[in-house]
Design an enzyme around this catalytic site. Structure first.
Site, PDB file in Angstrom:
ATOM      1  N   ASP A 248       0.796  -1.238   0.000  1.00  0.00           N
ATOM      2  CA  ASP A 248       0.000   0.000   0.000  1.00  0.00           C
ATOM      3  C   ASP A 248       0.826   1.286   0.000  1.00  0.00           C
ATOM      4  O   ASP A 248       0.282   2.361  -0.194  1.00  0.00           O
ATOM      5  CB  ASP A 248      -0.994  -0.004   1.189  1.00  0.00           C
ATOM      6  CG  ASP A 248      -0.301  -0.152   2.550  1.00  0.00           C
ATOM      7  OD1 ASP A 248      -0.903  -0.748   3.464  1.00  0.00           O
ATOM      8  OD2 ASP A 248       0.852   0.300   2.701  1.00  0.00           O
TER       9      ASP A 248
ATOM     10  N   HIS B  61       6.615  -7.689  -1.317  1.00  0.00           N
ATOM     11  CA  HIS B  61       5.543  -8.103  -2.228  1.00  0.00           C
ATOM     12  C   HIS B  61       5.204  -7.040  -3.255  1.00  0.00           C
ATOM     13  O   HIS B  61       4.168  -7.111  -3.913  1.00  0.00           O
ATOM     14  CB  HIS B  61       4.293  -8.486  -1.422  1.00  0.00           C
ATOM     15  CG  HIS B  61       4.510  -9.680  -0.552  1.00  0.00           C
ATOM     16  ND1 HIS B  61       3.763  -9.940   0.576  1.00  0.00           N
ATOM     17  CD2 HIS B  61       5.430 -10.679  -0.613  1.00  0.00           C
ATOM     18  CE1 HIS B  61       4.186 -11.051   1.143  1.00  0.00           C
ATOM     19  NE2 HIS B  61       5.204 -11.516   0.459  1.00  0.00           N
TER      20      HIS B  61
ATOM     21  N   GLY C 225       1.420  -6.999  12.978  1.00  0.00           N
ATOM     22  CA  GLY C 225       0.217  -7.075  12.149  1.00  0.00           C
ATOM     23  C   GLY C 225       0.282  -8.047  11.001  1.00  0.00           C
ATOM     24  O   GLY C 225      -0.126  -7.738   9.885  1.00  0.00           O
TER      25      GLY C 225
ATOM     26  N   ALA D 209      -1.622  -1.995  16.712  1.00  0.00           N
ATOM     27  CA  ALA D 209      -0.288  -1.501  16.346  1.00  0.00           C
ATOM     28  C   ALA D 209      -0.204   0.015  16.540  1.00  0.00           C
ATOM     29  O   ALA D 209       0.819   0.526  17.025  1.00  0.00           O
ATOM     30  CB  ALA D 209      -0.004  -1.863  14.891  1.00  0.00           C
TER      31      ALA D 209
HETATM   32  C1  BV8 Z   1       6.249 -18.329  -3.772  1.00  0.00           C
HETATM   33  C2  BV8 Z   1       0.540  -9.293  -2.875  1.00  0.00           C
HETATM   34  C3  BV8 Z   1       7.399 -19.850  -5.160  1.00  0.00           C
HETATM   35  C4  BV8 Z   1      -0.750  -9.569  -3.580  1.00  0.00           C
HETATM   36  C5  BV8 Z   1       0.901 -11.229  -1.451  1.00  0.00           C
HETATM   37  C6  BV8 Z   1       1.895 -24.001   1.702  1.00  0.00           C
HETATM   38  C7  BV8 Z   1       2.800 -23.805   2.735  1.00  0.00           C
HETATM   39  C8  BV8 Z   1       3.743 -22.783   2.678  1.00  0.00           C
HETATM   40  C9  BV8 Z   1       3.783 -21.930   1.570  1.00  0.00           C
HETATM   41  C10 BV8 Z   1       2.873 -22.136   0.566  1.00  0.00           C
HETATM   42  C11 BV8 Z   1       1.932 -23.155   0.616  1.00  0.00           C
HETATM   43  N1  BV8 Z   1       1.186 -23.098  -0.509  1.00  0.00           N
HETATM   44  C12 BV8 Z   1       1.621 -22.082  -1.261  1.00  0.00           C
HETATM   45  C13 BV8 Z   1       2.650 -21.505  -0.632  1.00  0.00           C
HETATM   46  C14 BV8 Z   1       3.432 -20.391  -1.100  1.00  0.00           C
HETATM   47  C15 BV8 Z   1       2.677 -19.087  -0.859  1.00  0.00           C
HETATM   48  C16 BV8 Z   1       2.206 -18.957   0.574  1.00  0.00           C
HETATM   49  O1  BV8 Z   1       2.987 -18.646   1.442  1.00  0.00           O
HETATM   50  N2  BV8 Z   1       0.901 -19.235   0.791  1.00  0.00           N
HETATM   51  C17 BV8 Z   1       0.369 -19.165   2.123  1.00  0.00           C
HETATM   52  C18 BV8 Z   1      -0.946 -18.386   2.113  1.00  0.00           C
HETATM   53  C19 BV8 Z   1       0.142 -20.586   2.622  1.00  0.00           C
HETATM   54  N3  BV8 Z   1       3.649 -18.078  -1.135  1.00  0.00           N
HETATM   55  C20 BV8 Z   1       3.789 -17.634  -2.409  1.00  0.00           C
HETATM   56  O2  BV8 Z   1       3.115 -17.985  -3.339  1.00  0.00           O
HETATM   57  C21 BV8 Z   1       4.948 -16.682  -2.615  1.00  0.00           C
HETATM   58  N4  BV8 Z   1       5.700 -17.118  -3.753  1.00  0.00           N
HETATM   59  O3  BV8 Z   1       6.260 -19.099  -2.863  1.00  0.00           O
HETATM   60  O4  BV8 Z   1       6.778 -18.585  -4.994  1.00  0.00           O
HETATM   61  C22 BV8 Z   1       8.273 -19.683  -6.330  1.00  0.00           C
HETATM   62  C23 BV8 Z   1       9.652 -19.700  -6.145  1.00  0.00           C
HETATM   63  C24 BV8 Z   1      10.460 -19.605  -7.251  1.00  0.00           C
HETATM   64  C25 BV8 Z   1       9.896 -19.438  -8.530  1.00  0.00           C
HETATM   65  C26 BV8 Z   1       8.504 -19.384  -8.674  1.00  0.00           C
HETATM   66  C27 BV8 Z   1       7.688 -19.512  -7.586  1.00  0.00           C
HETATM   67  C28 BV8 Z   1       4.410 -15.283  -2.921  1.00  0.00           C
HETATM   68  C29 BV8 Z   1       3.758 -14.735  -1.683  1.00  0.00           C
HETATM   69  C30 BV8 Z   1       3.335 -13.283  -1.941  1.00  0.00           C
HETATM   70  C31 BV8 Z   1       1.898 -13.247  -2.373  1.00  0.00           C
HETATM   71  N5  BV8 Z   1       1.447 -11.866  -2.432  1.00  0.00           N
HETATM   72  N6  BV8 Z   1       0.516  -9.949  -1.581  1.00  0.00           N
HETATM   73  C32 BV8 Z   1      -1.894  -8.817  -2.946  1.00  0.00           C
HETATM   74  O5  BV8 Z   1      -1.685  -8.016  -2.001  1.00  0.00           O
HETATM   75  O6  BV8 Z   1      -3.025  -9.046  -3.434  1.00  0.00           O
HETATM   76  S1  BV8 Z   1       0.719 -11.987   0.048  1.00  0.00           S
HETATM   77  C33 BV8 Z   1      -0.511 -11.243   0.961  1.00  0.00           C
HETATM   78  O7  BV8 Z   1      -0.513 -11.930   2.218  1.00  0.00           O
HETATM   79  C34 BV8 Z   1      -0.239  -9.801   1.318  1.00  0.00           C
HETATM   80  O8  BV8 Z   1       1.002  -9.317   0.868  1.00  0.00           O
HETATM   81  C35 BV8 Z   1      -0.167  -9.824   2.817  1.00  0.00           C
HETATM   82  O9  BV8 Z   1       0.682  -8.890   3.351  1.00  0.00           O
HETATM   83  C36 BV8 Z   1       0.357 -11.181   3.024  1.00  0.00           C
HETATM   84  C37 BV8 Z   1       0.339 -11.709   4.388  1.00  0.00           C
HETATM   85  O10 BV8 Z   1      -0.878 -11.379   4.973  1.00  0.00           O
HETATM   86  P1  BV8 Z   1      -0.799 -10.462   6.287  1.00  0.00           P
HETATM   87  O11 BV8 Z   1      -0.016  -9.248   5.972  1.00  0.00           O
HETATM   88  O12 BV8 Z   1      -0.334 -11.293   7.420  1.00  0.00           O
HETATM   89  O13 BV8 Z   1      -2.304 -10.040   6.450  1.00  0.00           O
HETATM   90  P2  BV8 Z   1      -3.485 -10.886   7.097  1.00  0.00           P
HETATM   91  O14 BV8 Z   1      -4.767 -10.233   6.720  1.00  0.00           O
HETATM   92  O15 BV8 Z   1      -3.260 -12.336   6.790  1.00  0.00           O
HETATM   93  O16 BV8 Z   1      -3.261 -10.728   8.685  1.00  0.00           O
HETATM   94  C38 BV8 Z   1      -3.436  -9.463   9.277  1.00  0.00           C
HETATM   95  C39 BV8 Z   1      -2.953  -9.615  10.714  1.00  0.00           C
HETATM   96  O17 BV8 Z   1      -2.984  -8.329  11.334  1.00  0.00           O
HETATM   97  C40 BV8 Z   1      -3.820 -10.530  11.547  1.00  0.00           C
HETATM   98  O18 BV8 Z   1      -2.971 -11.378  12.317  1.00  0.00           O
HETATM   99  C41 BV8 Z   1      -4.585  -9.566  12.475  1.00  0.00           C
HETATM  100  O19 BV8 Z   1      -4.811 -10.130  13.750  1.00  0.00           O
HETATM  101  C42 BV8 Z   1      -3.605  -8.441  12.585  1.00  0.00           C
HETATM  102  N7  BV8 Z   1      -4.209  -7.114  12.834  1.00  0.00           N
HETATM  103  C43 BV8 Z   1      -5.360  -6.619  12.304  1.00  0.00           C
HETATM  104  N8  BV8 Z   1      -5.551  -5.350  12.738  1.00  0.00           N
HETATM  105  C44 BV8 Z   1      -4.486  -5.062  13.542  1.00  0.00           C
HETATM  106  C45 BV8 Z   1      -3.636  -6.183  13.603  1.00  0.00           C
HETATM  107  N9  BV8 Z   1      -2.501  -6.197  14.329  1.00  0.00           N
HETATM  108  C46 BV8 Z   1      -2.199  -5.088  15.019  1.00  0.00           C
HETATM  109  N10 BV8 Z   1      -2.958  -3.974  15.016  1.00  0.00           N
HETATM  110  C47 BV8 Z   1      -4.101  -3.923  14.291  1.00  0.00           C
HETATM  111  N11 BV8 Z   1      -4.860  -2.802  14.309  1.00  0.00           N
END
Ligand code: BV8
Ligand code: ZN
Length: 256
Positions: A113, A128, A197, A241
């Site tokens: 963002d 990312h 976060g 946060a």
């Molecule tokens: C790759 C851009 C290989 C797009 C994003 C199984 C196991 C392990 C890994 C994998 C798997 N299956 C697939 C994978 C790989 C995958 C992955 O990790 N998947 C996960 C979901 C299981 N990863 C990938 O695909 C990565 N690439 O592995 O490539 C490769 C290698 C070589 C060659 C080719 C290929 C790419 C990952 C990047 C994807 N893009 N974003 C978009 O934004 O649309 S990821 C996306 O999730 C966002 O970037 C985001 O930042 C990220 C993580 O989410 P969070 O930031 O944690 O956000 P979330 O909503 O989940 O949580 C918010 C938290 O904040 C909560 O805990 C909440 O309690 C807290 N919160 C809320 N309010 C507050 C707060 N805390 C404090 N104060 C507050 N006020």
């Protein structure tokens, strides 16, 4: 130690920070929640759009299958972000960096963002990508979306005239090698790692705090709730946060 005892332990944690030479902060969508940017998994609203889960919309294959829809999805998300300002959490991180009190200060973010940059953080490692930029499918050149305007979708590369995509790392796509290696190096060298976060589910970004911990850093988590990282953290500070980070990162003598 159970969760209750950890809550609101800001004071002792500040003492650890006072002694730190090198600090690394990793942020996720939760740091932008108080700015009005929906999170992904905490029911924050971005999880489903037009009936499709965001993991499907933000996937490598969608760029091949339906680039116009990917642009619609990211233009929608950019519209949401455009109305959002950095919050006290972003500002506290920018101030901590500017204060010069740490010999080495690294900010790594999973967010696209751009709010850390708006808050004044320098050289954030955006693992990312950046929702405000377009990247050419052929020559890889980057262009600010404000320059390419909203008329043409997909935007046309000014260098080679091929189509452009959002400059964002999608699921199934590799992260920028240099950015990731720099984040790993800084993680291995830091004394304190603060993870803010994030639901701690996305890899390889979540290797960053794991490396920090493995190499002896004091690991602090700031989140509303427990995550898979909580058992690995030295301290988890539960709360917003935007409330915790100013308490944690500001020194006594800073006039507030
Ligand atoms: C790759 C851009 C290989 C797009 C994003 C199984 C196991 C392990 C890994 C994998 C798997 N299956 C697939 C994978 C790989 C995958 C992955 O990790 N998947 C996960 C979901 C299981 N990863 C990938 O695909 C990565 N690439 O592995 O490539 C490769 C290698 C070589 C060659 C080719 C290929 C790419 C990952 C990047 C994807 N893009 N974003 C978009 O934004 O649309 S990821 C996306 O999730 C966002 O970037 C985001 O930042 C990220 C993580 O989410 P969070 O930031 O944690 O956000 P979330 O909503 O989940 O949580 C918010 C938290 O904040 C909560 O805990 C909440 O309690 C807290 N919160 C809320 N309010 C507050 C707060 N805390 C404090 N104060 C507050 N006020
Ligand atoms: Zn090009």
């Amino acid at each position: 130690m159970d969760i209750e005892n950890r809550q609101d332990r800001t004071e002792p944690v500040k003492a650890v920070l006072e002694r730190a030479r090198s600090v690394l902060i990793l942020t996720g969508a939760g740091i932008s929640a108080e700015s009005g940017v929906p999170t992904f998994r905490g029911g924050g609203g971005a999880a489903v759009w037009r009936g499709m889960p965001f993991e499907q919309l933000s996937s490598a294959e969608m760029v091949e299958q339906n680039l116009p829809l990917v642009w619609e999805w990211f233009d929608y998300r950019r519209g949401v972000v455009k109305g959002c300002e950095p919050n006290a959490g972003h500002l506290a991180i920018a101030e901590a960096q500017q204060s010069g009190r740490f010999e080495e200060f690294t900010l790594v973010t999973q967010n696209i963002d751009g709010l850390h940059r708006v808050a004044g953080s320098q050289d954030a490692i955006e693992l990312h990508g950046d929702i405000h930029k377009a990247k050419c499918l052929s020559c890889g050149s980057l262009q600010a979306l404000d320059d390419v305007g909203d008329d043409e979708r997909p935007p046309v590369c000014s260098e080679c005239f091929d189509s452009m995509r959002p400059h964002v790392v999608l699921f199934g796509e590799a992260l920028d090698e240099d950015a990731l290696l720099k984040a790993y190096e800084r993680a291995a060298a830091c004394d304190v790692c603060i993870v803010v976060g994030t639901s701690a589910q996305v890899y390889p970004a979540m290797h960053v705090p794991e490396i920090a911990k493995r190499e002896g850093a004091f690991l602090i988590e700031v989140n509303l709730e427990e995550t898979p990282l909580t058992p690995k953290a030295d301290v988890s500070l539960f709360g917003k946060a935007g409330e915790i980070l100013p308490l944690l990162l500001r020194t006594e003598n800073e006039d507030r």
